[in-house]
Motif scaffolding. Sequence first.
Motif, PDB file in Angstrom:
ATOM      1  N   SER A 143      18.001  21.650 -25.685  1.00  0.00           N
ATOM      2  CA  SER A 143      18.057  20.329 -25.069  1.00  0.00           C
ATOM      3  C   SER A 143      16.989  19.385 -25.601  1.00  0.00           C
ATOM      4  CB  SER A 143      17.901  20.451 -23.546  1.00  0.00           C
ATOM      5  OG  SER A 143      18.951  21.190 -22.969  1.00  0.00           O
ATOM      6  N   ILE A 144      15.929  19.937 -26.182  1.00  0.00           N
ATOM      7  CA  ILE A 144      14.787  19.113 -26.591  1.00  0.00           C
ATOM      8  C   ILE A 144      15.201  18.037 -27.589  1.00  0.00           C
ATOM      9  CG2 ILE A 144      12.601  19.164 -27.854  1.00  0.00           C
ATOM     10  CD1 ILE A 144      12.144  21.957 -26.524  1.00  0.00           C
ATOM     11  N   SER A 145      15.862  18.433 -28.671  1.00  0.00           N
ATOM     12  CA  SER A 145      16.230  17.443 -29.693  1.00  0.00           C
ATOM     13  C   SER A 145      17.311  16.491 -29.190  1.00  0.00           C
ATOM     14  CB  SER A 145      16.683  18.136 -30.980  1.00  0.00           C
ATOM     15  OG  SER A 145      17.740  19.037 -30.725  1.00  0.00           O
ATOM     16  N   LEU A 146      18.210  16.955 -28.325  1.00  0.00           N
ATOM     17  CA  LEU A 146      19.230  16.078 -27.754  1.00  0.00           C
ATOM     18  C   LEU A 146      18.594  15.010 -26.878  1.00  0.00           C
ATOM     19  CD1 LEU A 146      22.157  15.257 -27.082  1.00  0.00           C
ATOM     20  CD2 LEU A 146      22.148  17.027 -25.304  1.00  0.00           C
ATOM     21  N   LEU A 147      17.670  15.402 -26.019  1.00  0.00           N
ATOM     22  CA  LEU A 147      17.012  14.441 -25.137  1.00  0.00           C
ATOM     23  C   LEU A 147      16.179  13.442 -25.934  1.00  0.00           C
ATOM     24  CD1 LEU A 147      15.929  16.858 -22.266  1.00  0.00           C
ATOM     25  CD2 LEU A 147      17.733  15.124 -22.171  1.00  0.00           C
ATOM     26  N   LYS A 148      15.515  13.911 -26.983  1.00  0.00           N
ATOM     27  CA  LYS A 148      14.758  12.989 -27.840  1.00  0.00           C
ATOM     28  C   LYS A 148      15.692  11.952 -28.467  1.00  0.00           C
ATOM     29  CE  LYS A 148      10.717  15.673 -29.280  1.00  0.00           C
ATOM     30  NZ  LYS A 148      10.014  16.272 -30.437  1.00  0.00           N
ATOM     31  N   GLN A 149      16.845  12.409 -28.955  1.00  0.00           N
ATOM     32  CA  GLN A 149      17.815  11.491 -29.554  1.00  0.00           C
ATOM     33  C   GLN A 149      18.273  10.447 -28.545  1.00  0.00           C
ATOM     34  OE1 GLN A 149      21.438  13.391 -30.841  1.00  0.00           O
ATOM     35  NE2 GLN A 149      22.445  11.476 -31.379  1.00  0.00           N
ATOM     36  N   LEU A 150      18.613  10.870 -27.350  1.00  0.00           N
ATOM     37  CA  LEU A 150      19.098   9.947 -26.329  1.00  0.00           C
ATOM     38  C   LEU A 150      18.029   8.937 -25.947  1.00  0.00           C
ATOM     39  CD1 LEU A 150      21.047  12.485 -24.084  1.00  0.00           C
ATOM     40  CD2 LEU A 150      22.027  10.789 -25.660  1.00  0.00           C
ATOM     41  N   ALA A 151      16.777   9.379 -25.837  1.00  0.00           N
ATOM     42  CA  ALA A 151      15.683   8.459 -25.514  1.00  0.00           C
ATOM     43  C   ALA A 151      15.451   7.470 -26.646  1.00  0.00           C
ATOM     44  CB  ALA A 151      14.412   9.254 -25.225  1.00  0.00           C
ATOM     45  N   ASP A 152      15.492   7.943 -27.892  1.00  0.00           N
ATOM     46  CA  ASP A 152      15.282   7.068 -29.051  1.00  0.00           C
ATOM     47  C   ASP A 152      16.364   6.001 -29.167  1.00  0.00           C
ATOM     48  OD1 ASP A 152      13.012   8.477 -29.714  1.00  0.00           O
ATOM     49  OD2 ASP A 152      13.959   9.682 -31.281  1.00  0.00           O
ATOM     50  N   GLN A 153      17.549   6.284 -28.620  1.00  0.00           N
ATOM     51  CA  GLN A 153      18.659   5.323 -28.693  1.00  0.00           C
ATOM     52  C   GLN A 153      18.642   4.317 -27.543  1.00  0.00           C
ATOM     53  OE1 GLN A 153      21.632   8.620 -30.851  1.00  0.00           O
ATOM     54  NE2 GLN A 153      22.214   7.772 -28.882  1.00  0.00           N
ATOM     55  N   GLY A 154      17.576   4.340 -26.751  1.00  0.00           N
ATOM     56  CA  GLY A 154      17.423   3.329 -25.713  1.00  0.00           C
ATOM     57  C   GLY A 154      17.998   3.706 -24.365  1.00  0.00           C
ATOM     58  N   ASN A 155      18.306   4.977 -24.182  1.00  0.00           N
ATOM     59  CA  ASN A 155      18.787   5.430 -22.881  1.00  0.00           C
ATOM     60  C   ASN A 155      17.614   5.794 -21.975  1.00  0.00           C
ATOM     61  OD1 ASN A 155      21.831   5.638 -23.424  1.00  0.00           O
ATOM     62  ND2 ASN A 155      20.976   6.849 -25.099  1.00  0.00           N
ATOM     63  N   GLU A 156      17.806   5.645 -20.692  1.00  0.00           N
ATOM     64  CA  GLU A 156      16.793   6.011 -19.713  1.00  0.00           C
ATOM     65  C   GLU A 156      17.174   7.359 -19.107  1.00  0.00           C
ATOM     66  OE1 GLU A 156      14.555   4.026 -15.813  1.00  0.00           O
ATOM     67  OE2 GLU A 156      16.154   2.953 -16.889  1.00  0.00           O
ATOM     68  N   LEU A 157      16.216   8.298 -19.110  1.00  0.00           N
ATOM     69  CA  LEU A 157      16.502   9.666 -18.694  1.00  0.00           C
ATOM     70  C   LEU A 157      15.912   9.982 -17.325  1.00  0.00           C
ATOM     71  CD1 LEU A 157      15.719  11.533 -22.052  1.00  0.00           C
ATOM     72  CD2 LEU A 157      17.940  10.712 -21.242  1.00  0.00           C
ATOM     73  N   VAL A 158      16.727  10.613 -16.504  1.00  0.00           N
ATOM     74  CA  VAL A 158      16.270  11.198 -15.244  1.00  0.00           C
ATOM     75  C   VAL A 158      16.611  12.682 -15.346  1.00  0.00           C
ATOM     76  CG1 VAL A 158      16.472  11.242 -12.736  1.00  0.00           C
ATOM     77  CG2 VAL A 158      16.708   9.055 -13.972  1.00  0.00           C
ATOM     78  N   ILE A 159      15.593  13.545 -15.371  1.00  0.00           N
ATOM     79  CA  ILE A 159      15.800  14.963 -15.619  1.00  0.00           C
ATOM     80  C   ILE A 159      15.512  15.756 -14.354  1.00  0.00           C
ATOM     81  CG2 ILE A 159      15.091  16.949 -16.996  1.00  0.00           C
ATOM     82  CD1 ILE A 159      14.374  15.062 -19.252  1.00  0.00           C
ATOM     83  N   CYS A 160      16.517  16.486 -13.918  1.00  0.00           N
ATOM     84  CA  CYS A 160      16.389  17.381 -12.773  1.00  0.00           C
ATOM     85  C   CYS A 160      16.108  18.780 -13.310  1.00  0.00           C
ATOM     86  CB  CYS A 160      17.670  17.351 -11.937  1.00  0.00           C
ATOM     87  SG  CYS A 160      17.594  18.313 -10.414  1.00  0.00           S
ATOM     88  N   CYS A 161      14.959  19.358 -12.970  1.00  0.00           N
ATOM     89  CA  CYS A 161      14.554  20.590 -13.633  1.00  0.00           C
ATOM     90  C   CYS A 161      13.548  21.370 -12.793  1.00  0.00           C
ATOM     91  CB  CYS A 161      13.954  20.269 -15.001  1.00  0.00           C
ATOM     92  SG  CYS A 161      12.494  19.202 -14.905  1.00  0.00           S
ATOM     93  N   THR A 162      13.280  22.585 -13.239  1.00  0.00           N
ATOM     94  CA  THR A 162      12.229  23.378 -12.621  1.00  0.00           C
ATOM     95  C   THR A 162      10.869  22.905 -13.134  1.00  0.00           C
ATOM     96  OG1 THR A 162      12.203  25.053 -14.359  1.00  0.00           O
ATOM     97  CG2 THR A 162      13.785  25.360 -12.560  1.00  0.00           C
ATOM     98  N   GLU A 163       9.823  23.353 -12.464  1.00  0.00           N
ATOM     99  CA  GLU A 163       8.468  22.977 -12.892  1.00  0.00           C
ATOM    100  C   GLU A 163       8.182  23.475 -14.304  1.00  0.00           C
ATOM    101  OE1 GLU A 163       3.860  23.280 -11.197  1.00  0.00           O
ATOM    102  OE2 GLU A 163       5.540  24.114 -10.058  1.00  0.00           O
ATOM    103  N   LYS A 164       8.656  24.685 -14.610  1.00  0.00           N
ATOM    104  CA  LYS A 164       8.454  25.242 -15.952  1.00  0.00           C
ATOM    105  C   LYS A 164       9.190  24.424 -16.999  1.00  0.00           C
ATOM    106  CE  LYS A 164       9.035  29.499 -18.639  1.00  0.00           C
ATOM    107  NZ  LYS A 164       9.521  30.915 -18.609  1.00  0.00           N
ATOM    108  N   GLN A 165      10.440  24.041 -16.709  1.00  0.00           N
ATOM    109  CA  GLN A 165      11.190  23.219 -17.656  1.00  0.00           C
ATOM    110  C   GLN A 165      10.508  21.876 -17.879  1.00  0.00           C
ATOM    111  OE1 GLN A 165      14.992  23.219 -15.612  1.00  0.00           O
ATOM    112  NE2 GLN A 165      15.848  24.739 -17.008  1.00  0.00           N
ATOM    113  N   GLN A 166       9.990  21.280 -16.825  1.00  0.00           N
ATOM    114  CA  GLN A 166       9.290  19.994 -16.971  1.00  0.00           C
ATOM    115  C   GLN A 166       8.084  20.125 -17.894  1.00  0.00           C
ATOM    116  OE1 GLN A 166       7.906  18.158 -13.342  1.00  0.00           O
ATOM    117  NE2 GLN A 166       6.835  16.520 -14.423  1.00  0.00           N
ATOM    118  N   SER A 167       7.321  21.197 -17.722  1.00  0.00           N
ATOM    119  CA  SER A 167       6.133  21.372 -18.564  1.00  0.00           C
ATOM    120  C   SER A 167       6.519  21.481 -20.040  1.00  0.00           C
ATOM    121  CB  SER A 167       5.343  22.606 -18.121  1.00  0.00           C
ATOM    122  OG  SER A 167       6.046  23.806 -18.404  1.00  0.00           O
ATOM    123  N   ILE A 168       7.671  22.098 -20.322  1.00  0.00           N
ATOM    124  CA  ILE A 168       8.130  22.215 -21.711  1.00  0.00           C
ATOM    125  C   ILE A 168       8.580  20.859 -22.238  1.00  0.00           C
ATOM    126  CG2 ILE A 168       9.882  23.238 -23.221  1.00  0.00           C
ATOM    127  CD1 ILE A 168       9.840  25.685 -21.276  1.00  0.00           C
TER     128      ILE A 168
END
Length: 300
Positions: free
Chosen positions: A26-51
């Motif tokens: 998911s890391i490279s996908l989320l980076k791509q989406l953010a770079d394209q001007g999308n706003e991200l809201v990520i629902c995740c565990t504490e461990k996933q957030q730290s990563i």
Amino acid sequence: MVPAKLTQERILFACLDWGSGHVARSISLLKQLADQGNELVICCTEKQQSIFTSYGIPAKYILSGGFQFRFKGDGNFTSEMRRNALRFSHWIRREQKQTERLVSEHLISLVLSDHCYGFHSNKVPSIFITHQVSLPPKAGWIAQCIHRKWMNRFQEIWIMDKAEKRLAGKLSESNKKSNYIGFYSRFQDQEITVVPHKIVGIVSGPEPYSEQFFHWIIEKYGAENLVLISPRVYAEVPENIKIITDWKLADAEIASSETIVSRNGYSTLMDLEFLKKKAILIPTPGQLEQEYLAALPLGK
């Protein structure tokens, strides 16, 4: 719809918290989406957030406990999944209610779910991200029917594979709802080097299988030039073995290795497409998907 076409969306995202593969891809996908001007809201565990935050992914993070699979580690994944079935069904219903609430509270325009069956909305388009449009043949027709029923609740499916070079074999055969979106790996933009004779062992997967693999790698390769990447240190190890638990530090070790010893999860296969390393891939005992992938020419 494909990731490259998405701009100016407010995206709600979640990925399965089974091992580390879903987070990794998911890391490279989320980076791509953010770079394209999308706003991200990520629902995740504490461990996933730290990563995710360690890779600089800009997002509003909403902490969730995630679904904790309970495994005995006896290598019988069919029985393991049956033991989790009731809890899993309850979690899916809870997850769907949570998703609808988050869509309303955060004015979401699109939901992306990496293999979280309940993470979809009836209010906005919802996309299921997977490499398994079909489960492995040995999973049985009942499991296949349930899998397809849950996927059909999404408006679209994104397949992390390529039509002309399917790493997932028959698992990723497309249907009328799906689009291939290619391979995703956090190594796709990294410089790759080789330190001769350097072996990197990667411990991953659900417990207690990850602990079992930790001990297996040490027993098999402990006398070599070994760097061991693990979510935690399960036992004392010889002084000559370097242990890495930090993801970013681990990436540098993986990028400079000559040989990788790992489970053959699908995210690992995508990483190897970019790393071009020698690899010794060991399926998790009884995990039908990994056993199927190990039998494919590209999965060896």
